[in-house]
Design an enzyme around this catalytic site. Structure first.
Site: not given
Ligand code: ISL
Length: 653
Positions: A117, A122, A126, A195, A296, A354, A425-426
């Site tokens: 931040d 906040d 950022d 992204d 994405d 991705e 991040h997933d």
């Molecule tokens: O976490 C998943 C499903 O349970 C993965 O399949 C994931 O959603 C997929 O890889 C796509 O991810 C990307 O698009 C999503 C977003 O939420 C994720 O953060 C992003 O990496 C939708 O935009």
């Protein structure tokens, strides 16, 4: 297999596995079936098995009925390329590997909301915050950063629901901050990839608002909007975030498709106007100095015509129904090629897709340098041990990873490059997936760093991975922010009737583990902000933070620094082939990269080295590893060491 007249033989239930295996999609689907049943990836090529007919396999695989067979055959027969069509690839191999900055680079992913931040305090990360950390990243040895979305968004999925592609999200700053960031990176010799979320937009995007409210506007066909009664959605597809993939709009009396949350509406890529608008938008960002994109969920952009119902058995297998109709759609290659020719190639931009659900052969097609689609892709098959899904509570087995790398390394030749990664991040933190024993934390973090930076491919480090951040101690659903976790919790609660079971799954697989705020110091809120952060978790920052690790020469952070420097100084780690040694020894993973030998113990027990290795040790000089001393015949828990090969060697097997 080709017939005499040059046509491809149709795959039927009487086809033998080996024939199916020669089709890229057939190959990858057979691998997926193997993964599901915890077989090794190459099960279908084993003697005898390879000669079995498809119908014989399905007869033993309970639960996969005729409908499954038909879907499988439809998918396989819809692909036109066969694995034996290797002309282009072979031609290139003989010329040696093409050099590219993105093969040499170490890329660092920033999840802006949780990084620093900066200016406005906040409690939300950022762009200004990122700018203040550019020197930190440069010193770490990072060549390029990938920013998770920073576009204007209502944040239903933290920016992966874009409302306006042209604007920066207010909480993150403005276009001046963006220019300062690009300049700051370029001045330091670093690059920026953004992204690109174009499988869907936010429902608040103006295109969707026009589409929904103005049936006669050109935007109606930008999305999948279907009229119909409230009781019957247009098909049986599920959203991968839980619930139906269709949202009903009472006022307008229409359904609209969303593979992700109901605020992320799928764009209709079959409409050339959509593609043109997207391409123009991409080019505008490239003209502002962006060096490339992470695309994405990009393999989802081409949907099967007429959106047919999903197969229930496949739905069971995947965790949601319908995916076979869009994860590798009929025009995917064409659309990627169009993006590449109209946007990426003219700007010399890098692209990493991705691609959830794609296997090795499909990935090879998409990334073959002669096909002009994408440079590299993120594959997912290594993220869970065979037979497991992300929300299963289990311990990941690193032998699974080794097996995956062995197969890919064998088949990914010089015309393809792998994306190497453990975290993003997933996903939860990888070290926590492997072992929750705190004694293993540092060892494991260094072992993973070694694998990431010494195997062949482009390494991606996710923020916090470089200090060994671990999963968070969430105590209830009140601590959870993520839209996916919330959806999955509701679904599991319905299915099991048990809050305890549903929460245990969230605790194992929640994306929030990776989205907690970055741990910069032992100051309040881990130095992320001076006010309460948007997402407050635990006090792990007291024992794991950047400041302390910068001062400790033995820290995970300094280990990363040393490794990145070693990689930079030695092209062997970039362009040399990877030669796996003693492949069949369980828990043991070792390989040669040019003049280096890397040796790892994949388990938490001490293991004895394969007999042939100690004899060769006299030819090896230790560079460094995650233990400071050396044992000639054994490897201690999660031990990883890099050696320089000082004498000509013959074999290490
Ligand atoms: O976490 C998943 C499903 O349970 C993965 O399949 C994931 O959603 C997929 O890889 C796509 O991810 C990307 O698009 C999503 C977003 O939420 C994720 O953060 C992003 O990496 C939708 O935009």
């Amino acid at each position: 297999m080709k017939l005499k007249d040059g046509k491809k033989r149709k795959i039927t239930s009487k086809s033998r596995l080996i024939e199916i295996y020669r089709n890229p999609l057939g190959h990858d689907l057979l691998c997926k079936v193997g993964i599901y049943f915890r077989k090794d990836r190459r099960w279908a090529t084993r003697p005898f098995v390879r000669l079995l007919k498809l119908e014989a396999i399905l007869a033993v695989a309970k639960g996969f009925g005729n409908e499954f067979l038909e879907t499988l055959l439809r998918l396989i027969n819809s692909t036109s390329t066969s694995i034996s069509d290797k002309k282009l690839t072979q031609a290139n191999e003989s010329e040696g590997e093409a050099r590219a900055w993105w093969k040499e680079a170490v890329i660092y992913q920033i999840y802006p909301r949780s990084f620093v931040d900066g200016r406005d305090e906040d409690g939300i990360g950022d762009l200004h915050g990122i700018i203040t950390k550019l020197d930190y990243l440069k010193e770490l040895g990072i060549d390029c950063i990938w920013l998770s979305p920073i576009y204007d968004s209502p944040n239903a999925d933290n920016g992966y629901d874009v409302r306006n592609y042209e604007q920066i999200m207010k909480e993150y700053g403005d276009s001046n901050d963006f220019v300062e960031l690009v300049n700051g990176l370029h001045e330091r010799g670093m690059k920026l990839i953004m992204d690109l979320v174009v499988n869907h937009t936010s429902d608040e995007h103006e295109w969707f608002q026009h589409a929904l409210n103005e049936p006669d506007s050109k935007y109606r066909n930008y999305y999948f909007i279907r009229e119909g009664s409230k009781d019957t959605p247009p098909n049986n597809w599920d959203s991968c975030f839980g619930g139906s993939a269709w949202n009903y709009y009472e006022k307008q009396g229409v359904w609209a498709l969303h593979v992700f949350s109901k605020k992320q509406m799928d764009l209709n890529w079959d409409n050339p106007d959509v593609r043109e608008d997207v391409e123009n938008m991409i080019n505008r960002w490239l003209e502002r100095g962006v060096d490339g994109f992470r695309l994405d969920a990009v393999n989802l952009i081409s949907k099967m015509e007429d959106l047919p119902d999903g197969n229930k058995a496949i739905g069971q297998f995947m965790g949601y129904c319908g995916a076979e109709n869009y994860f590798y759609g009929p025009h995917l290659h064409d659309y990627l090629n169009e993006l590449s020719t109209k946007c990426f190639i003219p700007h010399g931009a890098f692209s990493v897709g991705e691609t959830p659900g794609l296997g090795m052969e499909m990935s090879k097609l998409i990334t073959d340098m002669n096909r002009d689609e994408l440079n590299i892709v993120f594959n997912f098959d290594h993220l869970e041990s065979g037979g497991h899904l992300r929300f299963d509570d289990y311990e990941y087995n690193l032998n699974w990873y080794k097996d995956y790398m062995c197969e890919w390394s064998e088949h990914y030749c010089n015309t393809h490059q792998m994306a190497l990664y453990f975290e993003n991040h997933d996903n939860p933190r990888m070290i926590s997936k492997i072992s929750r024993n705190p004694e293993h934390r540092t060892l494991l973090a260094k072992l993973l760093a070694t694998l990431l930076l010494t195997q062949k491919g482009t390494p991606f480090i996710y923020q916090g991975e470089e200090i060994g951040m671990a999963n968070k101690k969430f105590s209830s659903m009140d601590d959870i922010e993520d839209v996916e976790s919330k959806g999955v919790y509701e679904k599991l609660l319905k299915e099991t009737g048990s809050e305890k079971k549903a929460f245990a799954a969230i605790l194992a697989g929640s994306r929030d583990h990776g989205r907690s705020t970055m741990q910069w110091s032992s100051a309040a809120y881990g130095g992320f902000s001076i006010v309460k952060p948007w997402f407050e978790t635990d006090d792990d920052y007291l024992i794991c933070n950047v400041d302390d690790q910068l001062r400790d020469s033995d820290s995970v952070l300094n280990y990363y620094k040393k490794l990145i420097a070693l990689r930079r100084e030695n092209e062997d780690f970039i362009y040399s082939d990877i030669k796996i040694v003693n492949e069949h020894v369980y828990n043991y993973y070792s390989y040669i990269r040019g003049g280096f030998f890397i040796e790892c113990n994949l388990c938490q027990r001490t293991i004895v080295k394969p007999k042939s290795v100690p004899k060769k040790m006299m030819n090896l000089v230790k560079v460094f590893g995650n233990y400071n001393d050396n044992e000639p015949t054994r490897l201690r828990p999660y031990e990883a060491t890099i050696y320089r090969i000082v004498k000509e060697h013959e074999h290490y097997e």
